[in-house]
Design an enzyme around this catalytic site. Structure first.
Site, PDB file in Angstrom:
ATOM      1  N   ASP A  14      35.975  36.878  35.669  1.00  0.00           N
ATOM      2  CA  ASP A  14      35.702  35.580  35.417  1.00  0.00           C
ATOM      3  C   ASP A  14      36.439  34.533  36.624  1.00  0.00           C
ATOM      4  OD1 ASP A  14      35.288  32.961  33.811  1.00  0.00           O
ATOM      5  OD2 ASP A  14      36.805  33.780  32.462  1.00  0.00           O
ATOM      6  N   GLU A  74      30.422  35.857  36.358  1.00  0.00           N
ATOM      7  CA  GLU A  74      30.400  35.166  35.199  1.00  0.00           C
ATOM      8  C   GLU A  74      29.619  33.560  36.117  1.00  0.00           C
ATOM      9  OE1 GLU A  74      31.728  34.110  31.173  1.00  0.00           O
ATOM     10  OE2 GLU A  74      32.712  32.314  32.447  1.00  0.00           O
ATOM     11  N   ASP A 147      41.508  35.250  30.053  1.00  0.00           N
ATOM     12  CA  ASP A 147      40.323  34.913  31.324  1.00  0.00           C
ATOM     13  C   ASP A 147      40.670  36.461  31.301  1.00  0.00           C
ATOM     14  OD1 ASP A 147      39.971  31.621  32.141  1.00  0.00           O
ATOM     15  OD2 ASP A 147      42.238  32.144  31.446  1.00  0.00           O
TER      16      ASP A 147
END
Length: 190
Positions: A14, A74, A147
Site C-alpha cells: 500500500d 495498490e 496501512d
C-alpha cells in the site's frame, strides 16, 4: 495430498509518502497465512527524495528476506491535489522498481477492487477491511496503523484474482522486465 501443494509468497504493498504499508502472505493451495506485515514511516524524513530512497531500500530488503514470487500493489487513486498524486505515483513507481530489479511480477489493483475482494463492498472503511482480514486469517491483527492491513488486503486480493486476466491485464507466462521487453519490442527505443 498436502505434500504436493506448492507454496507461493505474495508481497502486498500500500504505497504512501507518509506511511507505506506492506504485507507478505504465504499461499498453499487455498490456505492463506500471514508471514509478515508492517509499515514504513516516512513522515520524519526531510525530502521527498529521501523518502523514495527509503521505500526502494525497504522493499528490496523485504524481497531479499521473504523471496516473494509476486508483488501486488495498490494503484494510486485520483485525487484533487495533483502534487500529492505525483508524489504518490513516484512512491508506487519506486516500490515497483525494487520488485522489477529482482524480476518479480507486479500486478496493480484499484483500491475499490481490493476492498470489494476482501469485504464484498468497494466502499468499505479501513477498519472494515482489517476486521474481515482478522476473520479470514483467524487471528487478531495489529491495528495501530491500518496501512499494514491494507497491504495485506492487496495481497489477498491478488490471491483471489491472480488468474483472472481481465483484472490483471497480464497474459504472459513469463516474468520480469526482460520478458516484457521480449514481448513488446516496439516499446524499446534505441
Amino acid at each position: 495430498m498436502e505434500a504436493n501443494l506448492t507454496e507461493k509468497i505474495i508481497l502486498g504493498v500500500d504505497p504512501g509518502t507518509r506511511i507505506m504499508g506492506y504485507g507478505v502472505i504465504s499461499v498453499k493451495g487455498s490456505k492463506l497465512e500471514i508471514v509478515q506485515y508492517g509499515v514504513l514511516k516516512l513522515e520524519k524524513l526531510g525530502s521527498h527524495e529521501l523518502k523514495l530512497k527509503m521505500i526502494f531500500e525497504r522493499i528490496t530488503q523485504i524481497i531479499t528476506e521473504y523471496l516473494p514470487d509476486e508483488m501486488a500493489i495498490e494503484a494510486p487513486f485520483y485525487g484533487v491535489n495533483v502534487q500529492s498524486m505525483l508524489k504518490l505515483g513516484r512512491a508506487q513507481g519506486v516500490a515497483m522498481a525494487a520488485a522489477l530489479a529482482k524480476d518479480i511480477n507486479i500486478v496493480e489493483y484499484l483500491p475499490k477492487k481490493v476492498k470489494q475482494s476482501v469485504t464484498g463492498n468497494g466502499n468499505a472503511s479501513k477498519e472494515q477491511v482489517a476486521y474481515m482480514l482478522e476473520k479470514l486469517f483467524n487471528q487478531t491483527l495489529e491495528k495501530k496503523t491500518l496501512d499494514a492491513t491494507d497491504a495485506l488486503a492487496v495481497a489477498v486480493c491478488h490471491f483471489m484474482h491472480a488468474k483472472t486476466k481481465a483484472l490483471t491485464g497480464n497474459n504472459s507466462k513469463k516474468k520480469g522486465w526482460s520478458a516484457f521487453l521480449s514481448e513488446n519490442p516496439e516499446r524499446l527505443k534505441d
